[in-house]
Design a protein around this motif. Structure first.
Motif: not given
Length: 392
Positions: A317-319, A344-346, A356-357, A370-371
């Protein structure tokens, strides 16, 4: 001894490292006992030979040896080191030191007996140099060699010499950094190939990369885990099955009871196997902040995206790939914890990130970074995901 000198001369002459690794300049080469750890396939042997080539050329004061040589089934490291330094040797480079029984005791004896001899050795990422080898605790300086970063891969493919940036600089100056890089190359043209096969330097070999990586993964389990952790061969199939099940499940919290039933062992043994797989750099364990092994991780991920495409390509999966890329890059110098339901992460306990895709997935929260994939240049708290490949 002459045979070792000849082999060394041949190997050094034919060594041509495609990318000069930054670790070469990070190591204090004045230390007398240096350990370089890394997962199988990241180029530790080439790194040693490149050091020999840069610093010594054909000078006989430096010698590379590999513990795979059958000579060492009948002779010890101390015995060899004594003869080498008697002939004027100054720097002994030992590859795959863990193949020799009682290697840590022998290195300690060399350190104590030969004060004018420097030893640099390579070993598996599974080795705990200081925790499990108390005789080396106060004398060895340990370093980790990682697979290619996206930056190193990009330099290799384009002939550029982009340098790395710390996380704070990427967060604060990402627009300016990205513009400078984009003026020379278009990183997103290379990013998919890196995610598929760019982490391990052996992608340069003219062989089938997925098959080569599967072979390397098997060696990680069969040698790096079984040999170093002294696990009986009959348990090999259980560890391999566990790795497969974790890969198929994708990045999530493991159901330890279910896994224990699937591989027919205890919950405690499953957790130990998971730790061994993480030590071998086959998986990463992500915990909530404040928790760690032996507690159950909040998420188990493959160590890098290349492994995902190799072990179970029908369910990539891409995510998941993008998150795995992010964690693998941050892991070198930062602590990565599980995020809350909105992130998503800390990172480092105080930096929430959302992967984010594309920009359409961004629900802008000023407190979150946001990455973002599929973007060349970000703005504000939105940073191109590929730029995190420049952390090392």
């Amino acid at each position: 001894m002459e045979a070792f000198y000849r082999t060394h001369a041949y190997l050094v002459e034919h060594t041509n490292a495609p990318v000069r690794r930054d670790l070469m300049d990070e190591i204090d080469w004045n230390d007398r006992l240096i350990g370089i750890k890394g997962t199988r396939g990241v180029g530790k042997t080439t790194f040693l030979l490149q050091y020999a080539k840069e610093k010594f050329g054909t000078d006989r004061s430096c010698l590379f040896i590999n513990m795979n040589n059958f000579y060492f089934s009948g002779h010890g490291i101390v015995e060899f080191a004594y003869e080498f330094q008697r002939r004027g040797g100054k720097v002994l480079l030992i590859d795959q030191v863990f193949k020799f029984p009682n290697w840590s005791k022998e290195l300690r004896m060399c350190y104590d007996r030969f004060p004018n001899l420097k030893i640099v050795f390579t070993g598996s990422s599974v080795m705990r140099l200081k925790e499990e080898n108390l005789e080396l605790h106060d004398i060895v300086k340990s370093y980790n060699l990682r697979g290619f970063s996206f930056r190193e891969y990009l330099n290799l493919q384009t002939g550029m010499k982009f340098h790395a940036y710390p996380l704070d600089e990427i967060r604060n100056n990402h627009e300016q950094i990205a513009k400078g890089i984009l003026s020379k190359v278009h990183p997103l043209d290379y990013f998919p190939d890196y995610l598929h096969h760019g982490f391990y330097p052996f992608f340069l070999e003219k062989r089938n990369f997925p098959e080569n990586l599967l072979k390397t993964m098997n060696m990680m389990v069969e040698v790096d885990i079984l040999l170093i952790k002294q696990i009986e061969l009959k348990y090999l199939s259980k560890i391999k099955k566990l790795l497969y099940l974790l890969a198929v499940d994708g990045p999530k919290a493991p159901n330890v009871s279910q896994l224990a039933g699937d591989i027919e062992t205890s919950r405690a043994t499953v957790m130990n196997y998971i730790k061994y797989l993480a030590d071998a750099r086959l998986i990463n364990m992500v915990y909530p902040e404040g928790e760690e092994f032996p507690k159950k991780p909040a998420k188990i991920m493959m160590h890098n995206p290349n492994l995902m495409y190799s072990i179970y390509p029908v369910k990539v999966e891409e995510q998941d790939v993008l998150e795995t890329f992010f964690v693998n890059n941050l892991w070198k110098d930062h602590k990565v914890y599980k995020g809350d339901k909105y992130t998503s992460f800390l990172v480092d306990g105080n930096l929430p990130f959302k992967i984010c895709t594309d920009t359409m997935r961004v629900r802008n929260n000023p407190n979150v970074t946001y990455a973002v994939h599929r973007t060349d240049i970000g703005h504000g708290n939105q940073i191109p995901l590929w730029l995190f490949g420049f952390l090392y």
